[in-house]
Design a protein around this motif. Structure first.
Motif, short mmCIF file in Angstrom:
data_model
loop_
_atom_site.label_atom_id
_atom_site.label_comp_id
_atom_site.label_asym_id
_atom_site.label_seq_id
_atom_site.Cartn_x
_atom_site.Cartn_y
_atom_site.Cartn_z
N ALA A 46 0.84 -1.20 0.00
CA ALA A 46 0.00 0.00 0.00
C ALA A 46 0.88 1.26 0.00
O ALA A 46 0.59 2.22 -0.72
N ARG A 47 1.96 1.23 0.79
CA ARG A 47 2.86 2.39 0.81
C ARG A 47 3.49 2.60 -0.57
O ARG A 47 3.57 3.72 -1.08
N ALA A 48 3.91 1.50 -1.18
CA ALA A 48 4.54 1.61 -2.50
C ALA A 48 3.53 2.10 -3.54
O ALA A 48 3.89 2.83 -4.47
N ALA A 49 2.26 1.72 -3.34
CA ALA A 49 1.23 2.12 -4.31
C ALA A 49 1.09 3.63 -4.38
O ALA A 49 0.72 4.19 -5.41
N ALA A 50 1.41 4.32 -3.27
CA ALA A 50 1.26 5.77 -3.23
C ALA A 50 2.31 6.47 -4.09
O ALA A 50 2.23 7.67 -4.32
N ALA A 51 3.31 5.71 -4.56
CA ALA A 51 4.39 6.35 -5.33
C ALA A 51 4.55 5.74 -6.72
O ALA A 51 5.62 5.79 -7.31
N VAL A 52 3.45 5.18 -7.23
CA VAL A 52 3.59 4.49 -8.53
C VAL A 52 3.59 5.43 -9.74
O VAL A 52 3.59 4.95 -10.88
N HIS A 53 3.64 6.72 -9.50
CA HIS A 53 3.89 7.60 -10.65
C HIS A 53 5.35 7.53 -11.06
O HIS A 53 5.73 8.01 -12.11
N ARG A 54 6.20 6.90 -10.21
CA ARG A 54 7.62 6.69 -10.54
C ARG A 54 7.83 5.27 -11.01
O ARG A 54 7.18 4.34 -10.51
N TYR A 55 8.81 5.09 -11.92
CA TYR A 55 9.20 3.74 -12.32
C TYR A 55 9.82 3.00 -11.14
O TYR A 55 10.41 3.62 -10.25
N PRO A 56 9.72 1.67 -11.16
CA PRO A 56 10.36 0.90 -10.07
C PRO A 56 11.88 0.89 -10.23
O PRO A 56 12.41 1.29 -11.27
N ASP A 57 12.55 0.41 -9.20
CA ASP A 57 14.00 0.19 -9.26
C ASP A 57 14.26 -0.97 -10.22
O ASP A 57 13.89 -2.11 -9.93
N PRO A 58 14.87 -0.73 -11.38
CA PRO A 58 15.03 -1.81 -12.37
C PRO A 58 15.96 -2.92 -11.86
O PRO A 58 15.84 -4.06 -12.30
N GLY A 59 16.83 -2.60 -10.93
CA GLY A 59 17.75 -3.61 -10.41
C GLY A 59 17.19 -4.39 -9.23
O GLY A 59 17.83 -5.30 -8.74
N CYS A 60 15.98 -4.04 -8.78
CA CYS A 60 15.38 -4.70 -7.61
C CYS A 60 16.39 -4.79 -6.47
O CYS A 60 16.53 -5.84 -5.82
N THR A 61 17.08 -3.69 -6.21
CA THR A 61 18.22 -3.71 -5.29
C THR A 61 17.88 -4.20 -3.90
O THR A 61 18.56 -5.06 -3.35
N GLU A 62 16.80 -3.66 -3.33
CA GLU A 62 16.45 -4.04 -1.96
C GLU A 62 15.99 -5.50 -1.91
O GLU A 62 16.34 -6.24 -0.99
N LEU A 63 15.23 -5.89 -2.91
CA LEU A 63 14.74 -7.27 -2.95
C LEU A 63 15.91 -8.25 -3.06
O LEU A 63 15.98 -9.25 -2.32
N VAL A 64 16.84 -7.95 -3.94
CA VAL A 64 17.98 -8.84 -4.11
C VAL A 64 18.82 -8.88 -2.83
O VAL A 64 19.29 -9.94 -2.40
N ALA A 65 18.99 -7.72 -2.19
CA ALA A 65 19.77 -7.69 -0.94
C ALA A 65 19.09 -8.55 0.12
O ALA A 65 19.75 -9.29 0.87
N GLU A 66 17.76 -8.47 0.18
CA GLU A 66 17.02 -9.24 1.19
C GLU A 66 17.09 -10.75 0.86
O GLU A 66 17.22 -11.58 1.77
N LEU A 67 17.01 -11.09 -0.41
CA LEU A 67 17.16 -12.49 -0.81
C LEU A 67 18.55 -13.00 -0.46
O LEU A 67 18.71 -14.13 0.04
N ALA A 68 19.56 -12.17 -0.70
CA ALA A 68 20.94 -12.57 -0.41
C ALA A 68 21.12 -12.83 1.09
O ALA A 68 21.73 -13.81 1.49
N ARG A 69 20.53 -11.94 1.90
CA ARG A 69 20.59 -12.12 3.37
C ARG A 69 19.85 -13.38 3.78
O ARG A 69 20.36 -14.18 4.57
N THR A 70 18.65 -13.55 3.26
CA THR A 70 17.81 -14.69 3.64
C THR A 70 18.51 -16.02 3.33
O THR A 70 18.51 -16.93 4.13
N HIS A 71 19.09 -16.10 2.14
CA HIS A 71 19.64 -17.39 1.69
C HIS A 71 21.15 -17.49 1.87
O HIS A 71 21.73 -18.52 1.53
#
Ligand SMILES: *Cc1c(COP(=O)(O)O)cnc(C)c1O
Length: 364
Positions: free
Chosen positions: A52-77
Motif C-alpha cells: 500500500a505504501r509503495a502504491a502511493a508512489a507508482v507515478h515513478r518507475y520501479p528500481d530496475p535492479g530490484c536492489t532491496e529485494l535482491v539484498a534481502e534475498l541474499a541475506r535470507t539465503h
C-alpha cells in the motif's frame, strides 16, 4: 468484398493452445479454489502494508535492479547478491531461459507430465521441446540424460514436479548433472521448495555448477501470486548475462516492496506452509484409505491418477463447487487449501467413489 489480410504471425503462435484457466474460478462467489496451487492464506500484514505504501508512489518507475529485494534475498539465503536475477514471476524467468538458448535448431528436454507452461514457452522461443515421460511419478533422469544431444540448450527439472508433487532424490540429480555436458543449461524449477520437508534429499538453492540455474517464486508459499515476483539463482557470470534479458522495470514497485516485507516474515511463512504440509498428509491419508492412487507429495498439491476418468472427475468436483486442475486422460491435481476447502474436496471425492460403487453394483 475481400476481408483485410491479417499480419503474418509465427506459425508457433497459431499452433499454441493458449492457457485456459480452470472453468468457474472467476465466478462470484468463487468455488473452493484448489486448481492453481495458490496459498489459501492472505499475504502477511506487513507485506500488504508495504504494498500500500509503495502504491502511493507508482507515478515513478520501479528500481530496475530490484536492489532491496535482491539484498534481502541474499541475506535470507546467504548467497551473494550477484547470483540473483528477479523477474515478473518465475514463469517470466523461464521464458527468458528458453530465449537465452534459442539458437536455430535448439532443443529443450522436459519431463511429461510436468509444468504445463514449459512447452508453449519453448515453442514460442523457437526451441523444440523433447518430452520424456515420468517413471512412476518421478522424473526419469537417466532417460532425460539419454535425450541430451549437442542441440540441447536447456533441460528443465521441476522439483517437486508439478503436477505429480514428487521430488527428485538429490543423489539422482547429482548423477544426472554429472552426465549433462557442462555447456548445457539445466534449470531446476523449485516453485514449491518451501513445502519440502524431506530437506536432506532436496537440492540446494545455490549450485556450484555454472550450468545450473535454480528458480523460485513468491507466488506460492509467500502468498503473492497476484503480484508476479520470482527469482533465479545462477553462477554470477551467467546471472550477469541473463539479467540483460529481463525487460527493464518488469518487476513493479508494489511487487518489490511486498516481496521484501514477506521475506522479513520467515516465521509466518513457516507457519503457513507447516499448516499446508499437515493438511497434505491428512488429505492424502484419507484418499489412500479410500483406495485412490495418490503419490507422496512434497508440494502444496496432490496428484490423483485417474487416466480416462480425469475429465469426468474434474467436472464432478466443479459440480460440487470445488475447482481442481484437470490433465485430460491422465489425472487431476488438487491444491491443498484450508481444512474447510479440503473437507469439501474430500466430500466430493467420497461421493464420486460412492456413485462409482452404485454404478458398478458393488456394495458400499
Ligand atoms: C506455480 C509455478 C511457478 C510459479 O510461477 P510464477 O510465474 O512465479 O507465478 C513456476 N513453476 C512451476 C512449476 C509452478 O507450478
Amino acid at each position: 468484398m475481400n476481408p483485410k489480410p491479417l499480419p503474418h504471425l509465427r506459425r508457433a503462435l497459431y499452433d499454441l493452445p493458449g492457457y485456459r484457466p480452470t472453468e468457474g474460478v472467476h465466478e462470484v462467489p468463487p468455488p473452493r479454489l484448489l486448481s492453481a496451487n495458490e496459498s489459501p492464506e492472505a499475504p502477511p500484514r506487513p507485506a500488504v502494508d508495504a504494498a500500500a505504501r509503495a502504491a502511493a508512489a507508482v507515478h515513478r518507475y520501479p528500481d530496475p535492479g530490484c536492489t532491496e529485494l535482491v539484498a534481502e534475498l541474499a541475506r535470507t539465503h546467504r548467497i551473494g547478491p550477484e547470483r540473483f536475477v528477479a523477474g515478473a514471476g518465475s514463469v517470466a524467468l523461464l521464458q527468458l531461459l528458453f530465449q537465452a538458448v534459442a539458437e536455430p535448431g535448439a532443443e529443450a528436454v522436459l519431463a511429461r507430465p510436468s509444468f504445463e507452461l514449459y512447452r508453449p514457452l519453448a515453442e514460442l522461443a523457437g526451441v523444440r521441446p523433447v518430452q520424456v515421460p515420468l517413471t512412476g511419478h518421478v522424473h526419469d533422469l537417466p532417460a532425460m540424460a539419454e535425450r541430451v544431444t549437442a542441440r540441447t540448450g536447456l533441460v528443465v527439472v521441476c522439483d517437486p514436479n508439478n503436477p505429480t508433487g514428487t521430488a527428485v532424490p538429490a543423489a539422482e540429480l547429482a548423477a544426472f548433472l554429472d552426465r549433462v555436458p557442462p555447456t548445457c543449461l539445466v534449470a531446476i524449477d523449485q516453485a514449491y521448495a518451501e513445502y519440502v520437508r524431506d530437506l536432506a534429499a532436496f537440492p540446494r538453492l545455490a549450485s556450484d555448477r555454472p550450468n545450473v540455474v535454480v528458480l523460485r517464486t513468491f507466488s506460492k508459499a509467500y502468498g503473492l501470486a497476484g503480484l508476479r515476483v520470482g527469482y533465479l539463482v545462477a553462477d554470477a557470470r551467467v546471472a550477469e548475462q541473463l539479467r540483460k534479458g529481463v525487460p527493464a522495470y518488469s518487476v513493479g514497485s508494489v511487487a518489490q516492496a511486498a516481496a521484501v516485507a514477506a521475506l522479513r516474515e520467515p516465521a509466518r511463512m513457516r507457519a503457513v506452509t507447516d499448516a499446508t504440509v499437515a493438511e497434505r498428509a491428512r488429505v492424502r491419508a484419507v484418499l489412500l484409505r479410500a483406495g485412490w492412487d495418490v503419490p507422496p507429495s512434497e508440494a502444496n498439491f496432490l496428484w490423483l491418477r485417474l487416466g480416462e476418468a480425469a475429465e469426468r472427475f474434474a467436472g464432478w468436483c466443479a459440480g460440487r463447487r470445488v475447482a481442481v486442475r484437470c490433465f485430460a486422460g491422465q489425472g487431476v491435481r488438487v491444491t491443498v487449501g484450508t481444512s474447510e476447502d479440503n473437507d469439501d474436496f474430500l466430500a466430493a471425492a467420497a461421493a464420486w467413489r460412492g456413485a462409482a460403487r452404485s454404478r458398478e453394483g458393488v456394495p458400499a
